[in-house]
Structure formats: structure tokens, C-alpha cells
Design an enzyme around this catalytic site. Structure first.
Site, PDB file in Angstrom:
ATOM      1  N   HIS A 125       0.819  -1.216   0.000  1.00 27.39           N
ATOM      2  CA  HIS A 125       0.000   0.000   0.000  1.00 27.39           C
ATOM      3  C   HIS A 125       0.857   1.273   0.000  1.00 27.39           C
ATOM      4  O   HIS A 125       0.339   2.358  -0.204  1.00 27.39           O
ATOM      5  CB  HIS A 125      -1.043  -0.023   1.123  1.00 27.39           C
ATOM      6  CG  HIS A 125      -0.555   0.318   2.498  1.00 27.39           C
ATOM      7  ND1 HIS A 125      -0.252  -0.633   3.445  1.00 27.39           N
ATOM      8  CD2 HIS A 125      -0.323   1.504   3.090  1.00 27.39           C
ATOM      9  CE1 HIS A 125       0.134  -0.045   4.557  1.00 27.39           C
ATOM     10  NE2 HIS A 125       0.101   1.257   4.377  1.00 27.39           N
ATOM     11  N   ASP A 156       0.237  -7.495   1.591  1.00 29.35           N
ATOM     12  CA  ASP A 156       0.639  -6.096   1.741  1.00 29.35           C
ATOM     13  C   ASP A 156       2.168  -5.937   1.771  1.00 29.35           C
ATOM     14  O   ASP A 156       2.708  -5.224   2.612  1.00 29.35           O
ATOM     15  CB  ASP A 156       0.016  -5.481   3.006  1.00 29.35           C
ATOM     16  CG  ASP A 156       0.092  -3.954   2.992  1.00 29.35           C
ATOM     17  OD1 ASP A 156       0.390  -3.382   1.921  1.00 29.35           O
ATOM     18  OD2 ASP A 156      -0.129  -3.352   4.045  1.00 29.35           O
ATOM     19  N   SER A 238       4.507   2.743   7.735  1.00 28.48           N
ATOM     20  CA  SER A 238       4.157   1.649   6.838  1.00 28.48           C
ATOM     21  C   SER A 238       5.336   1.207   5.989  1.00 28.48           C
ATOM     22  O   SER A 238       5.949   2.033   5.314  1.00 28.48           O
ATOM     23  CB  SER A 238       3.049   2.090   5.883  1.00 28.48           C
ATOM     24  OG  SER A 238       1.820   1.954   6.499  1.00 28.48           O
TER      25      SER A 238
END
Lengths: 650, 402
Positions: A125, A156, A238
Site C-alpha cells: 500500500h 501487503d 508503513s
């Protein structure tokens, strides 16, 4: 490993690692207390001067004892040592940490370099809005161009490659299965995109839980078997690394439980375990958009047992004997106690792996090896991979309060989960840098086909170097013994196969559909499989048909992972398994269609025959049973004029 | 976001002659983040961090002077041995505490009203300490033990002032916290918080654990929505974000695994509206827990119609009118008190919340009316009222002539 020093402001107090100390007074106490502490300190120092070593040791033993730490006004040496060690570990670890920005510098996240040639891990992402190229800032203060290599939308994870050095500082991969609840860990990355000087932010915490399951959004971004930490994981973290106390990479931070408090850390972050990523790394290096797996069965909790609630008949699990209501007991060597535990294990394996499964029926235990199918259809995965990331909340939306919510009684009681936001827009339209352009090749189904070609080339060069059979169009003549006794003569040619046994002779020709004639009977298609073996060696990957590098997978009876090449020709699919070190072809599986077992050929006892590195033994399996085996005593190529048609074999 | 005020405090503490590096302790400042926001008492102490750091550096330099290299190596060896020992002890804490933490499921299910919370076993036969919340506001409370076993639980009773409750499940030989052995935590003490926050763990999956320190032992000044909390006593203010959805009822232990307190409900600081991270000290709850276990503050036992008096007590006879009963469980707030009534004479006031009828817990207007049917109109009745944060006991007797 390392401890921490809570220190109140009005009094110097230290505690030994991992233990709270009695005798600490409240921080709310008046300042006068610190005066006494100061006196005690100088008194102790005089004592040290006079009594030297022996006293020192006693003093330090008492200082290290958990209950007595506060008695000593001098700092506990072990705490200072731990601090120094932690600083050293973080100082080293930071070098491999990457601040990922899209090519316009608007959005971004974090990442970590895992090889000196610049391969780095981050989140899917994070990479998705960047398109093919991204800019990566590192602690050396430089910004490197990077290109996308492989994507794992379900897990992911994304693999990217940085350019500009061949000696990138790389993080050492740890073993996330050894991470335990309570272990000290630290996260590094670019929370809130603060790293304008490219120095990563460190946040420190413990492992709050292991083997956590966090359900997907739709079918993507499913976190299985992940690590939970109370180290602060915030938007921008992230894709960044979670390190253990020794600075080994144990996870990729990717999501948090957020709720009423807004999109900031509430002490509950999740990292994709590095062991899961290790399983996918070979596939990611293939430049593909990789898929996760399904067993073809749905499981349910029935009174503390995990049972099969539904099973698809075309699935491999069904063919291996799994049926409705069977109780699953172990999967990939791990015990299964809850449906979550099952999903945790399933989620760490790529599509097409073969994984051992144990189940119980009527008190009897069965152990099978299951071939995992893809979680998504090809089109489905591609569709899900383009377009906006499914977010429960857009990044800028305000946190909702309970009292404003409308009741939704039908909804299952799931805590709201959100992915970290990806500031910035969609795919950047700006021109890619040259270095990225040179390492990027668009192809449907691939994140970057350039890397697939690279891997194909590597496999072919290694294999053909040993065989040197390319363009040797003459029929192959093999002879030797059958495992059951008796000699055989086998001839493989472009236009067919003939097998001479003491009692009989069988002939086969390829026709238009290789799957149409799966001879000899009971082999699942040994002849088409042998035909494709020869075709791959003679024609090469380029002329075989449609060929791509799949990645890595385990091979039954062998430690570690091997390289897998997929090829399609005349309506059948084939998987070729290569020894990653030696470049030998170890096995071949020929699938006549999607719903049948393949014919498997295992090659072994390699030796040199006529200047070529050839297998001395071929074992053939079909379904659950071995079909047969043959030794190769002699291998010749019948030299014929190119283009001459003729009967195969003598 | 407000939880990150640490940065500001760090900036105030200038560590002299030292480059701050990642990994370096910042606890000198860190301990006061909570205090600074939450407790006026400790606000002053936040600035003192710098002074103590300097003092520490001075004494450390003196010490270094005294140690020769040889001594240093000896010390390292000894310390290494001790550190190994203490690391093992810590792992045991998790193994010891986790089986005592339970997952509780009940009412709720709308967003912002999670239908789950945490709890801890406090007896071998299945007494569970948790917070008193809407989750327990159902006849079907489910408790899942750490080993995955599932039980229907009964609400034994609750203390509406502390907002704690005791549940009971039918089991035996359970691992549990011995409340008599619970201890007291101190500021700066390193602690662990165990809970099933966000319902991360299901079935036999272990609860989550977070680490932190006690920032302060301060009096609670908090609100829940727009209401001030009834409890204003001391709580442990924590520097870790422990009080998340579902965490309430979890255990706060020290690094030896000794119980210190129970994680409270999600509350906001009354002064600045930031979320609080805190735990109720066991010492504050002991009396209440004992009372509930002794059968006081209990929820209604199953009614036996035969025991109903011929003429039961009515609220009107006491001079009390409740708020309109519009919800499934309307909290029994007093709306009006009739002039000259027994209620007025005993000091009942509008806006009082009736929490106990005799020794029984009153959960709603319906509940109160139903319970009154068991009381003879001639008998005196004891009501416990919650007014602000105060519990007030009154005894009323209905007017004879009606």
C-alpha cells in the site's frame, strides 16, 4: 535484552532491567528527597575509593539485584551498558532503513534494504500509488532512485530495488517465529513523513502478541501470523522495519488498530512477520504480482475442534482425501486449535506450494501433502491491484464517535481496523528516471517483467551450461533398467516417443493437444511430460512456448526452496523445479488441466554422460502413488540432418 | 496526537554535552508526560528533569574515575550473569499472568460500543473482576478463559461508584490473582498491562501485553462523554496507551507479576479532553469486591412471586418520581421529589441516581420498580444514591395514610 530506565525528575532512581524496584518514591514527592540522594551518592563514592574492588563488586551485586536497585544512588552499570548497546544497535540498524517517497515527493512511507545490491522491502500500500518508480532516502543523506520489483497485494508486501550502489547497508533477516511476547523490539521509519533530513525515527516497545490474525479488507491486505507490538507505529511507518533487540529484521510494520482516538498509534501496531516474507521472497523477485493460497476448503470451529465445513471437489485437498467434517489437527508442522490458527498458517504460504496437512477422521490420523491453489483468479488479482486501495476511511476523515454512530445490529462485532494512510495521489504521471526506465518492463500480470526475464536468463544459463542440449534436434536415445527389473529403450523426438520394454513397445505422438493422450496408462501423462522435458532443453525457454519464472517453492524430500519455472505448450502447463545452486532440473510436473493431478518426474543421481550433466535416475509419481522408476545407463543423441522427419527410436 | 507531547518535554530537558541518539533513554522526561496533562500536583515537577540529569552525570563521572579497567571487566561479568537471571524471570511473568486474564463478551456491537471487554480471575472457583459497563448489561455474558474454554457468566454484583463488577462462572481450580497479595505500585515503577484490547485475541489466543511505567499516582479527574465520572479517587496514571477499546478490566502488574490494579474504562481527562491511560489500584477496590462477594450490591436474585407482599411499596408513596422510562434500561435518575414527602425529608434530590435498593444493585427504572414489588409498604427501605461523585445513603419510610 536491554532494559530501560524510568527516572523521576526529582530523584535519581534506576532500576535493573526487567524488574520494577521497590523503594522508589513517588514522583510527586518534594525536592528535598533529592538532597538526601545526593549525599548518599558522595558517601558511597568515598567508600569506593577506600575499599576498591571487593566492595565495588558487592555494591554492584546489590545494585543489580532487582529489589535493591533503588538503594544505590549510582546508576546501575547494567542499565548504562544496555543503553549503550541499544544505541549501537540502532545506529547500525538505521543505515538500512529507507524513507520511500513517490516520484513527486508527495506521499510516502518506509522500507528496509535487505541485500547489498539494493533490494528493499516495503508495503504494497506504500508502493501502489508510486507506480513504477520511487525515491528512497537513506540515513547517509542521499536519495536513491528505485523501481518496483514484485508485489504481494494480499500480504501487503512489495519488493523494490534501489540503484546507485552495490554495497547498500542491508538488514540481517531474523527469525520471527522465535520472537516472544515481551521481547524488546524497535521500529524505524518515517512516521508522519518527518524524516526531512532522511534520518529514520526510532520507536521502542515490546512484542505484545505473536501469531496474530488481522482480517483482510475484501481479499487484500490480510495480515496473517503477524507480530503485535506496542512500539509506536504511526502513519508513515508503513513498510518500515521492526527490529529485534539485536537489530535483526523480524517484521515489516504495516497496520495498526485505530479507533476513536484518531489515526495515531494507540499502542497496538502490527508487523508482517519476516518468516512469511521469506516464503514469498523468491516469488517477489520474479517481478510478478504474487498470490496467496487457499486450501479449497472452509474450516469452522466446532466445539473446540477445527473441522472442514465445506470443501471444493476440484481441489487438491479433496483429491488427497480430505472430506467434509474431518478434523484438522496440524498444518505445515504446526498444531491447529482455532480457525484463526489455520488462517494464520495458510496465509504465510504462496500459491502452488505443497504443504503437509494432518487430519483426523473417526479416530484415525491421516497425513497428506496438499498442493495449495491460488486465493484469487488471475483477473481478480489484477483488478484488485489497480485502482484505489480499499480503505475503511479516507486518510483525512475525522474519527467517529460512538454516540454519533447509527446502530448496525447485523454487523459482526469486529474492531475497526485501518491501513495506514498513503498521502499523495495515484500513479505519478511524471517521467521516470532513465535508470528506472532501463529496469522496468510492463507486462500484464507482472509488477515488472524485467526482473522475470532476468531470473529466466539466470536459470537457463545455469541449466544449459550443464546440458548443452540447445538446438540438438536429433532424437534422444535413453537406455537402462526399469526399477521393477528389465531393460528399456526410450526414444524422445520432436514428433513422438517410443518406449521399448522386454515384453512390449509403446508409441506416442504429441498431436495438437498434449493432454489428449496421457500415456502410458496410470502415469498421469509420462510421455507428454518427457516430451516437454526434451522440448525445454532443446528449444530453450525462449522457443518452448509461454514461459515465466514463478519464484521459489519447496520440493518434497528436499530441504530449502528451489527455483520454479512455469511453461505452457499445446494446452498443458508444466512446472520445472531447478536446484538454485547447481542449476540442475530436479523435477517436472505436467498438469493436463486445472482439475487433475500432474504427472511428476523427479530427476536424481546426476552424473556426466558424454560431456553432459544428466540424471542417472528418473522417478515417476502420479497422485498419491509412485508409478515407476528407471535408471539411465546410456544417453545418446541420434545425429540427423536438420529437418529430417523419421520414426522415433530404433 | 496529544499523547505525543513528550517531544515538547524532551526539548525542555537539555542534556548537556551529549548528542541525543536514537535508543538513548528519554525517561527522565517521559515519566511526566502523563502528569503534566493530568495532575496539577506533578505539573511543577516536569521542569526538574534537567537538574536531576546533571546531578546524575556528575556522580557518574566520579564513579568512572574510581573504576579501573580490570574492575570494569569483573563487573561486566557479574552483571552479565544477573541480566540473564532477570530476563528469565520476566518471561515467567507472562506465563504466570496470561492464564488469569479472560475475554468477556456481552451487550454492545455498535461502533464505539464494542461488545467485549477484559477481566481477571480472582478466585479458583471462577470469580472475575472487571469493569461495570454496558457490556454486562445483558443476561448473556460470555467469558472465554485463556485456554479457550467458554462459559456463561453471572453478574454477581457491581459497585456503581467505582464502576467495577464481579462475575462468576462455574469452574474450579482456575489460575487466579490472590487479591490479598496484590501490592501497591509507585511512580516510575515499570509495569505491564494485560488485556484483550481491540479483541485482538480470540479463543485460546493469549491476551495482549503492553509495557510502560507509572507516571503518577493521582486523583482521577475524568469524564465519560459529558458526564464526570463518579470515582474521584487515586489511580495509576500510565505512560503507555493501555486504555483502548476492550482493554477495560485488564490487569496492571509490576515486573514481578504482582497485581497492582485494573485497567479502567475509556475516559477522557476532564481538564483537557485527552484520553486517559490509567488503572484503578486494587487497594481502592478491595472493600467493594468483598461487599459484592458477601452478597451486597448484588444484582437481583431470581424473584419468587410467592414472597411478594400483599401491598408493595410504590415510589409515589416515598415522594419520588423517576425520569421517563423510555429506554430498555433507563438509568433510575430522580426527576422530581414531592414537597413534604419522606424523600424530601431524607434529603433525596432531583438528579440523584438510585444505585442500590437495600443491598441490591439497581440497573434501571424497570428493575427498581420490579424490585419494589418485593418490599412491603410498611417496611423502611434503604436507598443508596449517587450524587456527583458521592454515594449517599438514605432510609425512607412510606407515609402511613394513603
Amino acid at each position: 535484552m536491554s532494559g530501560k530506565i524510568p527516572r523521576t525528575s526529582n530523584k535519581m532512581q534506576y532500576e535493573s532491567k526487567s524488574d520494577a524496584t521497590a523503594g522508589l518514591s513517588s514522583s510527586a514527592e518534594p525536592l528535598t528527597n533529592s538532597g538526601t540522594a545526593g549525599q548518599a551518592s558522595s558517601g558511597t563514592l568515598i567508600l569506593i575509593e577506600v575499599l576498591r574492588l571487593s566492595i565495588l563488586i558487592i555494591l554492584y551485586i546489590s545494585a543489580s539485584l532487582p529489589l535493591r536497585a533503588a538503594d544505590s544512588p549510582v546508576p546501575d552499570k547494567s542499565v548504562l551498558e544496555a543503553e549503550a548497546q541499544r544505541i549501537a544497535v540502532m545506529d547500525k540498524a538505521k543505515n538500512a532503513v529507507v524513507a520511500v517517497f513517490d516520484s513527486e515527493g508527495k506521499g510516502g512511507g518506509s522500507g528496509v534494504v535487505i541485500s547489498p545490491d539494493g533490494f528493499a522491502l516495503t508495503n504494497f500500500h506504500v508502493v501502489r500509488p508510486c507506480g513504477a518508480g520511487m525515491k528512497c532516502g537513506m540515513a547517509d543523506g542521499k536519495i536513491y532512485d528505485a523501481v518496483v520489483v514484485g508485489l504481494d497485494p494480499t500480504g501487503d508486501v512489495a519488493l523494490i530495488k534501489l540503484f546507485g550502489r552495490d554495497d547498500f547497508p542491508a538488514a540481517e533477516l531474523g527469525d520471527s517465529d522465535r520472537a516472544q511476547r515481551g521481547d524488546w523490539v524497535f521500529a524505524m521509519g518515517n512516521p508522519f513523513l518527518l524524516a526531512t533530513n532522511l534520518q529514520p525515527t526510532a520507536t521502542y516497545g515490546i512484542i505484545s502478541g505473536t501469531h496474530r490474525y488481522q482480517p483482510p479488507a475484501g481479499t487484500l491486505l490480510e495480515y496473517t501470523d503477524c507480530l503485535q507490538t506496542d512500539a509506536s507505529i504511526n502513519p508513515g511507518n508503513s513498510g518500515g522495519p521492526l527490529f529485534d533487540a539485536q537489530g535483526r529484521l523480524i517484521g515489516i510494520n504495516g497496520r495498526c488498530s485505530f479507533e476513536k482516538r484518531g489515526r495515531v498509534s494507540v499502542g497496538v501496531g502490527y508487523a508482517i512477520s519476516i518468516n512469511q516474507i521469506k516464503n514469498f521472497l523468491g516469488d517477489l523477485r520474479s517481478g510478478r504480482i504474487v498470490d496467496h493460497a487457499t486450501l479449497g476448503a472452509r474450516v469452522a470451529d466446532s466445539e473446540g475442534r477445527v473441522t472442514v465445513a465445506e470443501i471444493l471437489e476440484p481441489s487438491d485437498a479433496f483429491r488427497r482425501g480430505l472430506r467434509f467434517d474431518d478434523e484438522l489437527t496440524a498444518f505445515a508442522g504446526r498444531n491447529i486449535g482455532t480457525p484463526n490458527a489455520f488462517k494464520n498458517i495458510l496465509g504465510i504460504f504462496p500459491k502452488a506450494w505443497r504443504v503437509p496437512l494432518s487430519f483426523r477422521r473417526e479416530g484415525k490420523q491421516y497425513n497428506i501433502l496438499v498442493r495449495l491453489a491460488g486465493l484469487h483468479g488471475r483477473e481478480e488479482l489484477l483488478k484488485n491491484t489497480s485502482g484505489p486501495v480499499p480503505e475503511e476511511l479516507p486518510p483525512d476523515s475525522k474519527p467517529k464517535r460512538g454516540r454519533e454512530e447509527k446502530p448496525a445490529p447485523g454487523e459482526p462485532p469486529q474492531p475497526p481496523k485501518m491501513k495506514l494512510p498513503m498521502p499523495g495521489g495515484m500513479k505519478s504521471k511524471s517521467e521516470l528516471p532513465d535508470i528506472v526506465k532501463r529496469h522496468f518492463e510492463e507486462k500484464r500480470g507482472f509488477a515488472n517483467y524485467y526482473f522475470n526475464r532476468l531470473e529466466q536468463k539466470r536459470l537457463w544459463n545455469a541449466w544449459n551450461g550443464r546440458l548443452n542440449l540447445e538446438k540438438q534436434n536429433g532424437p534422444w536415445l535413453l537406455s537402462g533398467e526399469l526399477a521393477g527389473g528389465g531393460a528399456y529403450n526410450l526414444a524422445l523426438a520432436d514428433d513422438g516417443i517410443s518406449l521399448k520394454l522386454p515384453a512390449a513397445e509403446q508409441k506416442w505422438n504429441p498431436g495438437d493437444e498434449l493432454g489428449a493422450s496421457l500415456l502410458p496408462p496410470g502415469s498421469g501423462g509420462l510421455f507428454p511430460a518427457l516430451h516437454l522435458w526434451r522440448r525445454l532443453a532443446v528449444e530453450g525457454f525462449a522457443r518452448f512456448g509461454e514461459v515465466y519464472y514463478l519464484g521459489t517453492a519447496p520440493l518434497p524430500g528436499r530441504e530449502g526452496l528451489v527455483d520454479v519455472l512455469v511453461g505452457s505448450h499445446k494446452g498443458v502447463d508444466c512446472r520445472f523445479y531447478f536446484d538454485p545452486a547447481a542449476g540442475r532440473l530436479l523435477a517436472l510436473e505436467m498438469f493436463p488441466d486445472n482439475e487433475s493431478d500432474p504427472c511428476e518426474i523427479y530427476f536424481s543421481q546426476f552424473r556426466e554422460i558424454g560431456g553432459r550433466d544428466l540424471p542417472g535416475k528418473l522417478e515417476i509419481r502420479f497422485g498419491d502413488e509412485p508409478f515407476g522408476a528407471l535408471t539411465v545407463n546410456d544417453f545418446r543423441i541420434e545425429q540427423k540432418a536438420v529437418g529430417e522427419k523419421g520414426g522415433a527410436g530404433p | 496526537m496529544k499523547e505525543n507531547d513528550c517531544k515538547l518535554v524532551i526539548a525542555n530537558c537539555k542534556l548537556q554535552n551529549e548528542r541525543i541518539q536514537p535508543g538513548c533513554h528519554a525517561h527522565a522526561c517521559r515519566g511526566h508526560v502523563g502528569n503534566y496533562e493530568k495532575s496539577p500536583l506533578s505539573r511543577a515537577s516536569a521542569g526538574r528533569g534537567a537538574a536531576s540529569v546533571n546531578r546524575f552525570r556528575r556522580s557518574f563521572c566520579n564513579l568512572k574515575f574510581a573504576i579501573t579497567n580490570l574492575q570494569f571487566i569483573c563487573l561486566l561479568l557479574i552483571l552479565a550473569i544477573f541480566s540473564v537471571c532477570s530476563a528469565t524471570a520476566s518471561a515467567d511473568v507472562y506465563a504466570d499472568v496470561l492464564p488469569k486474564i479472560v475475554k468477556i463478551y456481552g451487550a454492545g456491537g455498535f461502533r464505539g460500543m464494542e461488545p467485549y471487554q477484559s477481566g481477571m480471575l480472582i478466585s479458583p472457583e471462577g470469580h472475575i473482576l472487571t469493569v461495570f459497563s454496558y457490556v454486562l448489561d445483558t443476561d448473556y455474558i460470555t467469558v472465554v478463559l485463556a485456554d479457550g474454554r467458554k462459559f456463561e457468566a453471572k453478574l454477581l454484583g457491581a459497585d456503581p461508584r467505582l464502576e467495577i463488577a464481579v462475575l462468576k462462572i462455574g469452574a474450579a481450580d482456575l489460575p487466579h490473582f490472590e487479591l490479598s497479595k496484590a501490592t501497591t505500585g509507585r511512580a516510575a515503577e515499570s509495569v505491564l498491562a494485560f488485556s484483550n484490547l481491540f479483541n485482538v485475541a480470540i479463543g485460546d489466543e493469549p491476551a495482549s501485553v503492553q509495557h510502560g511505567i507509572i507516571s503518577a499516582l493521582a486523583k482521577l479527574e475524568a469524564r465519560q462523554g459529558v458526564y464526570e465520572t463518579p470515582y474521584r479517587g487515586p489511580v495509576y496514571v500510565l505512560d503507555a496507551k493501555t486504555n483502548n477499546p476492550g482493554a477495560a478490566g485488564g490487569a496492571l502488574v509490576n515486573r514481578r507479576g504482582e497485581l497492582l490494579g485494573m485497567l479502567g474504562k475509556e475516559l477522557k481527562n476532564a481538564l483537557n479532553s485527552t484520553y486517559l491511560n490509567y488503572a484503578l489500584p486494587i487497594a481502592e477496590m478491595r472493600e467493594s469486591i468483598a461487599a459484592i462477594e458477601a452478597g451486597k450490591m448484588v444484582s437481583r436474585p431470581d424473584g419468587d412471586a410467592k414472597n411478594k407482599p400483599r401491598r408493595a411499596l410504590a415510589l409515589d408513596a416515598l415522594g419520588v418520581a423517576l425520569v421517563p422510562d423510555v429506554l430498555e434500561r433507563t438509568p433510575p435518575y430522580v426527576e422530581q421529589v414531592r414537597v413534604g414527602s419522606p424523600a424530601e425529608k431524607s434529603g433525596v434530590r432531583p438528579d440523584d441516581l438510585i444505585v442500590l435498593l437495600g443491598d441490591r444493585l439497581v440497573q434501571s427504572c424497570k428493575f427498581l420498580r420490579a424490585d419494589l414489588e418485593y418490599i412491603d409498604y410498611r417496611d423502611p427501605v434503604k436507598l443508596t444514591l449517587l450524587r456527583g461523585q458521592e454515594l449517599i445513603e438514605v432510609t425512607l419510610q412510606a407515609e402511613e395514610k394513603r
